[in-house]
Write an enzyme that holds these catalytic residues in place. Sequence first.
Site, PDB file in Angstrom:
ATOM      1  N   ASN A  36       0.847  -1.193   0.000  1.00  0.00           N
ATOM      2  CA  ASN A  36       0.000   0.000   0.000  1.00  0.00           C
ATOM      3  C   ASN A  36       0.879   1.237   0.000  1.00  0.00           C
ATOM      4  OD1 ASN A  36      -2.833   1.230   0.519  1.00  0.00           O
ATOM      5  ND2 ASN A  36      -1.492   2.259   1.986  1.00  0.00           N
ATOM      6  N   GLU A  53      -0.771   1.064  -5.386  1.00  0.00           N
ATOM      7  CA  GLU A  53      -0.763   2.372  -6.042  1.00  0.00           C
ATOM      8  C   GLU A  53       0.385   2.533  -7.041  1.00  0.00           C
ATOM      9  OE1 GLU A  53      -3.128   2.802  -2.282  1.00  0.00           O
ATOM     10  OE2 GLU A  53      -1.298   1.749  -2.906  1.00  0.00           O
ATOM     11  N   ASP A  95      -3.770  21.743   8.280  1.00  0.00           N
ATOM     12  CA  ASP A  95      -3.921  20.802   7.179  1.00  0.00           C
ATOM     13  C   ASP A  95      -4.620  21.473   6.015  1.00  0.00           C
ATOM     14  OD1 ASP A  95      -4.459  18.190   5.741  1.00  0.00           O
ATOM     15  OD2 ASP A  95      -3.614  17.428   7.601  1.00  0.00           O
TER      16      ASP A  95
END
Length: 425
Positions: free
Chosen positions: A136, A199, A248
């Site tokens: 991952n 990915e 963020d």
Amino acid sequence: MWQLAFTKLEFRQVLAWLRSKGELVEVDQDSFISDLKRYDGQRCVLERGEGEVRRVGNAIISREELIELLNLRSVMDLHHKVTWAIRNPSPLHEAAQSASEEVSENGVSFLNVPDFQGKRYVTAGVFIASDGKRLNSSFHRMLYLGNDKFAVRVVPRHLYRMLEEARQRREKLDVAVVIGGPLEFLIASSSSPPFGVFELEVANSLSGGSIAYKRSPEHGIPYPADSEILLEGYIDPEELAPEGPFFDVLRTFDTVRAQPVFTVEKAYHRKEALFHVIWPGGVEHQMLMGLPKEAKIREAVENVVPEVNDVYLTPGGGTWVHAAISISKQRDGDPKNVIMAAFGAHPSLKHVIVVDEDVDVRDPASLEWALATRFRADRGLVVIPSASGSTLDPSAGADGETAKVGVDATAPIRERDRFKRADAS
């Protein structure tokens, strides 16, 4: 379908392209962070000097440049390309060697980890995790703790699941962290494909099959060859440290949480390596987080209505929690189906507005005009209470629970003439 003219875009090739367009500026080391903010969405920022490792940020400054880099024609093409690559991951081929391993380091002291308001963070690290069965790849911010250790923000998605399974086995999770990988790898690592889809293979499809991998020296984890920086080590699910507060993508401060610790065992980099730094909440951050989600939303919406004109995660919502969608509806109930499809495709969404084809979703004034003239709360408002949303939303509960709102700001089909915008020309 997507095979013409694609080649792997190494991180330094992207910078060379930006330099050729006059969109890269070199700045002093002392002003790097302030200049990163100053040139957000306008210029790529490279640390001036001849050092072995130089920091760089704002490598993605707009959708338009990303489309040009990937040899595409439109945002719709970009959306379709990303969803196609997720559905069609391409097997990798191994490189004979990797420039990423040109220089070997003892620890991470070679990294000039940026200071963001008193906390030193790596903001563009892509974790590749291996549990022996699955791989991952995903972005995670990293707070430097000293002694080659980082507290890693892990949200309840795929890496979180792998860590929980490692905890149950009472094992550490082997990881390799890439900083400054190929552009397609950065996009793919933001795309959240189904669990079990690697990915890096999605990135290989995005590149037309031109990405080669190399196995990391310590743990044998496949990573994109010729990345700028490679850190290798493990995450111990039982070793936790406070992480945050940190701002963020919504430009609000995330709370302090006990987060797992990444221990670096080995470090490698290219000669004259580029240390990728993402300005939190900036355009590059929003593009990497939001664009793959736009693609997922478009795919879901195209499954419920025949003609989707545009899908846009708005910058005011951090390119994360607000979506504006333009459709050519055939039935008055279509917008509500679109709203539900969008929420299902991107669970972090909080508000969705659906408009007709004559409304530009990228123009705030046009969206407001649709709200003013075509929306009635008694027939066009969809409220979903007690739904799971984004943990980045400060108005949500600690676990992200929130209320969601969908807005149908389309004109009734039988009365369209009454809702036409007047042309004063």
